[in-house]
Design a protein around this motif. Structure first.
Motif, PDB file in Angstrom:
ATOM      1  N   LEU A 229       0.829  -1.205   0.000  1.00  0.00           N
ATOM      2  CA  LEU A 229       0.000   0.000   0.000  1.00  0.00           C
ATOM      3  C   LEU A 229       0.864   1.256   0.000  1.00  0.00           C
ATOM      4  CD1 LEU A 229      -2.582  -1.046   2.755  1.00  0.00           C
ATOM      5  CD2 LEU A 229      -2.829  -1.281   0.277  1.00  0.00           C
ATOM      6  N   ALA A 230       0.360   2.299  -0.667  1.00  0.00           N
ATOM      7  CA  ALA A 230       1.013   3.609  -0.611  1.00  0.00           C
ATOM      8  C   ALA A 230       0.638   4.290   0.709  1.00  0.00           C
ATOM      9  CB  ALA A 230       0.578   4.471  -1.789  1.00  0.00           C
ATOM     10  N   THR A 231       1.471   5.224   1.195  1.00  0.00           N
ATOM     11  CA  THR A 231       1.203   5.921   2.459  1.00  0.00           C
ATOM     12  C   THR A 231       1.165   7.423   2.254  1.00  0.00           C
ATOM     13  OG1 THR A 231       3.553   6.045   3.043  1.00  0.00           O
ATOM     14  CG2 THR A 231       2.337   4.096   3.767  1.00  0.00           C
ATOM     15  N   LYS A 232       0.531   8.107   3.214  1.00  0.00           N
ATOM     16  CA  LYS A 232       0.413   9.566   3.147  1.00  0.00           C
ATOM     17  C   LYS A 232       0.141  10.095   4.552  1.00  0.00           C
ATOM     18  CE  LYS A 232      -2.397  13.161   0.885  1.00  0.00           C
ATOM     19  NZ  LYS A 232      -3.572  13.383  -0.018  1.00  0.00           N
ATOM     20  N   GLU A 233       0.790  11.200   4.919  1.00  0.00           N
ATOM     21  CA  GLU A 233       0.546  11.837   6.213  1.00  0.00           C
ATOM     22  C   GLU A 233      -0.561  12.873   6.070  1.00  0.00           C
ATOM     23  OE1 GLU A 233       4.142  13.463   7.734  1.00  0.00           O
ATOM     24  OE2 GLU A 233       4.814  11.550   8.575  1.00  0.00           O
ATOM     25  N   VAL A 234      -1.551  12.820   6.970  1.00  0.00           N
ATOM     26  CA  VAL A 234      -2.661  13.775   6.937  1.00  0.00           C
ATOM     27  C   VAL A 234      -2.922  14.291   8.348  1.00  0.00           C
ATOM     28  CG1 VAL A 234      -3.773  12.749   4.919  1.00  0.00           C
ATOM     29  CG2 VAL A 234      -4.368  11.935   7.192  1.00  0.00           C
ATOM     30  N   PRO A 235      -3.360  15.562   8.472  1.00  0.00           N
ATOM     31  CA  PRO A 235      -3.649  16.113   9.801  1.00  0.00           C
ATOM     32  C   PRO A 235      -4.996  15.629  10.321  1.00  0.00           C
ATOM     33  CG  PRO A 235      -4.113  17.744   8.114  1.00  0.00           C
ATOM     34  CD  PRO A 235      -3.523  16.567   7.397  1.00  0.00           C
ATOM     35  N   VAL A 236      -5.133  15.670  11.654  1.00  0.00           N
ATOM     36  CA  VAL A 236      -6.409  15.349  12.303  1.00  0.00           C
ATOM     37  C   VAL A 236      -7.121  16.655  12.606  1.00  0.00           C
ATOM     38  CG1 VAL A 236      -7.520  14.265  14.279  1.00  0.00           C
ATOM     39  CG2 VAL A 236      -5.455  13.251  13.304  1.00  0.00           C
ATOM     40  N   SER A 237      -8.361  16.776  12.140  1.00  0.00           N
ATOM     41  CA  SER A 237      -9.155  17.985  12.343  1.00  0.00           C
ATOM     42  C   SER A 237     -10.218  17.726  13.410  1.00  0.00           C
ATOM     43  CB  SER A 237      -9.820  18.408  11.029  1.00  0.00           C
ATOM     44  OG  SER A 237     -10.659  19.518  11.215  1.00  0.00           O
ATOM     45  N   LEU A 238     -10.274  18.610  14.452  1.00  0.00           N
ATOM     46  CA  LEU A 238     -11.171  18.416  15.590  1.00  0.00           C
ATOM     47  C   LEU A 238     -12.006  19.657  15.851  1.00  0.00           C
ATOM     48  CD1 LEU A 238      -8.414  16.845  17.786  1.00  0.00           C
ATOM     49  CD2 LEU A 238     -10.476  15.598  17.179  1.00  0.00           C
ATOM     50  N   SER A 239     -13.212  19.464  16.352  1.00  0.00           N
ATOM     51  CA  SER A 239     -14.074  20.557  16.809  1.00  0.00           C
ATOM     52  C   SER A 239     -14.915  20.053  17.971  1.00  0.00           C
ATOM     53  CB  SER A 239     -14.965  21.063  15.670  1.00  0.00           C
ATOM     54  OG  SER A 239     -15.765  20.012  15.160  1.00  0.00           O
ATOM     55  N   THR A 240     -15.533  20.986  18.711  1.00  0.00           N
ATOM     56  CA  THR A 240     -16.293  20.617  19.900  1.00  0.00           C
ATOM     57  C   THR A 240     -17.765  20.958  19.735  1.00  0.00           C
ATOM     58  OG1 THR A 240     -15.929  22.748  20.972  1.00  0.00           O
ATOM     59  CG2 THR A 240     -14.284  21.026  21.345  1.00  0.00           C
ATOM     60  N   MET A 241     -18.575  20.429  20.650  1.00  0.00           N
ATOM     61  CA  MET A 241     -19.986  20.800  20.709  1.00  0.00           C
ATOM     62  C   MET A 241     -20.336  21.101  22.170  1.00  0.00           C
ATOM     63  SD  MET A 241     -22.126  17.201  20.406  1.00  0.00           S
ATOM     64  CE  MET A 241     -23.656  18.039  20.837  1.00  0.00           C
ATOM     65  N   GLY A 242     -21.365  21.940  22.362  1.00  0.00           N
ATOM     66  CA  GLY A 242     -21.789  22.285  23.706  1.00  0.00           C
ATOM     67  C   GLY A 242     -21.002  23.451  24.288  1.00  0.00           C
ATOM     68  N   GLU A 243     -21.415  23.882  25.495  1.00  0.00           N
ATOM     69  CA  GLU A 243     -20.770  24.986  26.194  1.00  0.00           C
ATOM     70  C   GLU A 243     -20.380  24.538  27.590  1.00  0.00           C
ATOM     71  OE1 GLU A 243     -19.948  27.888  25.061  1.00  0.00           O
ATOM     72  OE2 GLU A 243     -20.855  27.629  23.073  1.00  0.00           O
ATOM     73  N   PRO A 244     -19.259  25.055  28.101  1.00  0.00           N
ATOM     74  CA  PRO A 244     -18.866  24.713  29.466  1.00  0.00           C
ATOM     75  C   PRO A 244     -19.858  25.275  30.478  1.00  0.00           C
ATOM     76  CG  PRO A 244     -17.019  25.633  28.215  1.00  0.00           C
ATOM     77  CD  PRO A 244     -18.260  25.888  27.418  1.00  0.00           C
ATOM     78  N   VAL A 273      -7.478  12.275  -0.119  1.00  0.00           N
ATOM     79  CA  VAL A 273      -7.729  12.437   1.317  1.00  0.00           C
ATOM     80  C   VAL A 273      -6.829  13.558   1.841  1.00  0.00           C
ATOM     81  CG1 VAL A 273      -7.743  11.324   3.571  1.00  0.00           C
ATOM     82  CG2 VAL A 273      -8.308   9.995   1.517  1.00  0.00           C
ATOM     83  N   GLY A 274      -7.448  14.699   2.225  1.00  0.00           N
ATOM     84  CA  GLY A 274      -6.671  15.843   2.707  1.00  0.00           C
ATOM     85  C   GLY A 274      -6.486  15.867   4.207  1.00  0.00           C
ATOM     86  N   GLY A 275      -7.321  15.159   4.926  1.00  0.00           N
ATOM     87  CA  GLY A 275      -7.230  15.147   6.382  1.00  0.00           C
ATOM     88  C   GLY A 275      -8.238  14.178   6.965  1.00  0.00           C
ATOM     89  N   LEU A 276      -8.124  13.998   8.253  1.00  0.00           N
ATOM     90  CA  LEU A 276      -9.020  13.097   8.973  1.00  0.00           C
ATOM     91  C   LEU A 276      -9.917  13.957   9.863  1.00  0.00           C
ATOM     92  CD1 LEU A 276      -9.335  10.057   8.945  1.00  0.00           C
ATOM     93  CD2 LEU A 276      -7.869   9.929  10.940  1.00  0.00           C
ATOM     94  N   VAL A 277     -11.198  14.060   9.516  1.00  0.00           N
ATOM     95  CA  VAL A 277     -12.132  14.941  10.217  1.00  0.00           C
ATOM     96  C   VAL A 277     -12.887  14.148  11.283  1.00  0.00           C
ATOM     97  CG1 VAL A 277     -14.108  16.483   9.986  1.00  0.00           C
ATOM     98  CG2 VAL A 277     -12.378  16.378   8.171  1.00  0.00           C
ATOM     99  N   ILE A 278     -12.740  14.590  12.535  1.00  0.00           N
ATOM    100  CA  ILE A 278     -13.450  13.963  13.653  1.00  0.00           C
ATOM    101  C   ILE A 278     -14.672  14.814  13.964  1.00  0.00           C
ATOM    102  CG2 ILE A 278     -13.262  13.107  16.002  1.00  0.00           C
ATOM    103  CD1 ILE A 278     -11.348  11.810  13.973  1.00  0.00           C
ATOM    104  N   PRO A 279     -15.864  14.252  13.966  1.00  0.00           N
ATOM    105  CA  PRO A 279     -17.083  15.043  14.185  1.00  0.00           C
ATOM    106  C   PRO A 279     -17.128  15.614  15.603  1.00  0.00           C
ATOM    107  CG  PRO A 279     -17.589  12.700  14.183  1.00  0.00           C
ATOM    108  CD  PRO A 279     -16.166  12.829  13.746  1.00  0.00           C
ATOM    109  N   PRO A 280     -17.800  16.783  15.784  1.00  0.00           N
ATOM    110  CA  PRO A 280     -17.859  17.428  17.098  1.00  0.00           C
ATOM    111  C   PRO A 280     -18.536  16.575  18.168  1.00  0.00           C
ATOM    112  CG  PRO A 280     -19.368  18.496  15.542  1.00  0.00           C
ATOM    113  CD  PRO A 280     -18.504  17.576  14.744  1.00  0.00           C
ATOM    114  N   GLU A 281     -19.377  15.640  17.753  1.00  0.00           N
ATOM    115  CA  GLU A 281     -20.052  14.788  18.735  1.00  0.00           C
ATOM    116  C   GLU A 281     -19.062  14.002  19.597  1.00  0.00           C
ATOM    117  OE1 GLU A 281     -20.804  14.959  15.560  1.00  0.00           O
ATOM    118  OE2 GLU A 281     -22.819  15.823  15.563  1.00  0.00           O
ATOM    119  N   GLU A 282     -17.859  13.808  19.093  1.00  0.00           N
ATOM    120  CA  GLU A 282     -16.838  13.089  19.863  1.00  0.00           C
ATOM    121  C   GLU A 282     -16.297  13.935  21.015  1.00  0.00           C
ATOM    122  OE1 GLU A 282     -15.796  10.162  20.033  1.00  0.00           O
ATOM    123  OE2 GLU A 282     -15.918   9.107  18.115  1.00  0.00           O
TER     124      GLU A 282
END
Length: 436
Positions: A229-244, A273-282
């Protein structure tokens, strides 16, 4: 009586003459066809009735090369000249096996009866055996990778395509030394998938090859399929949900380890694939009063046909450690000298000033780090008279004192918890009459 006397006359001489005649005949025979011996080397000993052992699930091994014998035959020259090694039979009948595990070797010359052969003898008279119980063992065929693919590629999967198990059988003492079966897969400089067939190697507990010929195998080679398999480095993109919780705020800082992951797949798939997007629900920070930390398994958010790659010798189980920084809001009070406040948009004919040597009080709220950036000596503070008049429905100014809200330009993340007000002095400027 005369005839009888003549028969016995000179009897001794007659007997001597007879004996001499016999001896003369024997000498003549030996001179013309003498008895000699002939040696036949490396005669293979044939075995019979071996089922005596095999029926009891036992195996045997011939010791000291006693399955070959040197045979010496004594016979007349005329007989020996017709005998070849193929005429010699050496046999060992296992039904005659002794308690010392030896079997007598019987010798014969196939084309002649015993009276034509003076003697036949062998260099050994018995076959020596080592007898053991037969044992079977099933082994999982392990794949041992050697080398590394070309740069930018990894091994996706290595599998045997015709089964991953084999059976071996043989003497118990030998079979017990075999601890594993391996097949080597060399992936050096590969950039594409490949199928190979390799020899299966048996190893002992110390990793040394077991080559004993008494071991029987169900298979000798294994077909191996190697996926590259070919390989590639991609950033992890994160966001939040809710308020403190009230009085707390997310600083906006989200720490992620690792922040960059290496993905693997077919080149045509991972190129988009430009990045790995993690949904705010996490990352739900609702009601948080301290930093929110979580392990997130990113494998569930990989595009189809894409996997994670462990490169550089680092172990990565697909889980990233995420920390969302939550800090309490801090309230502080600061004062600004009236000389720092600018009065803007004063109607013509009026003078609007702040009381000299006075100050205004600001109640500020924000993160401590942001509040530390507040410098009252550099803040921009203004009073917009025209805007103040509009907000209060005034069409013109009246002389006297008034109070107006001060507009303060604050650093990002800092807010006013109460309006800042300043006391104003409003005066009408006397008109200057031109001298006549």
């Amino acid at each position: 009586m005369k005839r009888t006397n003549k028969l016995w006359h000179n009897l001794g001489l007659k007997i001597m003459a007879l004996v001499f005649s016999v001896l003369l005949w024997m000498v003549a025979v030996n001179i013309n066809d003498p008895v000699e011996r002939k040696v036949f080397r490396d005669v293979k000993v044939e075995t019979t009735n071996t089922n005596v052992l095999t029926d009891e699930n036992k195996l045997y091994k011939v010791l000291d090369d006693t399955d070959t014998v040197t045979v010496t035959v004594r016979a007349s020259r005329s007989v020996l000249e017709t005998i070849n090694v193929s005429d010699i039979t050496a046999s060992a009948d296992f039904s005659e096996l002794s308690f010392t595990n030896t079997v007598p070797i019987r010798l014969s010359v196939n084309r002649y009866v015993d009276k034509q052969i003076e003697s036949i003898s062998g260099s050994i008279d018995s076959m020596k055996l080592e007898v053991e119980d037969k044992k079977e063992k099933q082994l999982v065929i392990e794949i041992v990778q050697s080398g590394e693919p070309a740069e930018g590629y990894i091994v996706g999967k290595i599998t045997t395509t015709d089964g991953n198990a084999m059976r071996i059988s043989g003497p118990e003492s030998v079979v017990d030394t075999v601890k594993k079966a391996i097949v080597k897969a060399d992936v050096s400089d590969l950039t594409d998938n490949i199928n190979i067939t390799e020899k299966i190697t048996l190893l002992d507990a110390e990793g040394k090859e077991v080559t004993d010929s008494s071991i029987s195998r169900s298979v000798n080679t294994a077909k191996v399929s190697i996926t590259i398999l070919a390989t590639k480095e991609v950033p992890v993109s994160l966001s939040t949900m809710g308020e403190p919780a009230s009085g707390y705020v997310a600083t906006g800082e989200i720490n992620c380890a690792p922040a960059v992951v290496t993905i693997a797949g077919r080149s045509s798939v991972i190129k988009d694939v430009g990045g790995l997007v993690i949904p705010p629900e996490e990352l739900d920070i609702t009601g948080a009063t301290a930093d929110v930390t979580k392990l997130i398994d990113v494998r569930g958010y990989l595009p189809e046909g894409v996997s994670l790659s462990n490169t550089g010798g680092e172990e990565f189980n697909g889980k990233i450690a995420v920390t969302v920084k939550i800090e309490p809001l801090v309230d502080i009070t600061r004062t600004v000298d009236s000389s720092r406040i600018q009065v803007l948009n004063v109607p013509e004919g009026y003078s609007v000033t702040l009381t000299p040597d006075s100050s205004v009080t600001m109640k500020l709220r924000g993160l401590q780090g942001n509040l530390d950036q507040v410098n009252t000596d550099t803040l921009t503070c203004t009073v917009d008279v025209a805007e103040w008049m509009s907000d209060n429905g005034l069409s013109e100014l009246s002389e006297g004192s008034a109070e107006a809200e001060v507009d303060v330009s604050l650093p990002s993340g800092v807010i006013l918890t109460a309006p800042v007000r300043a006391a104003l002095t409003i005066e009408k400027i006397a008109e200057v009459t031109p001298e006549e």
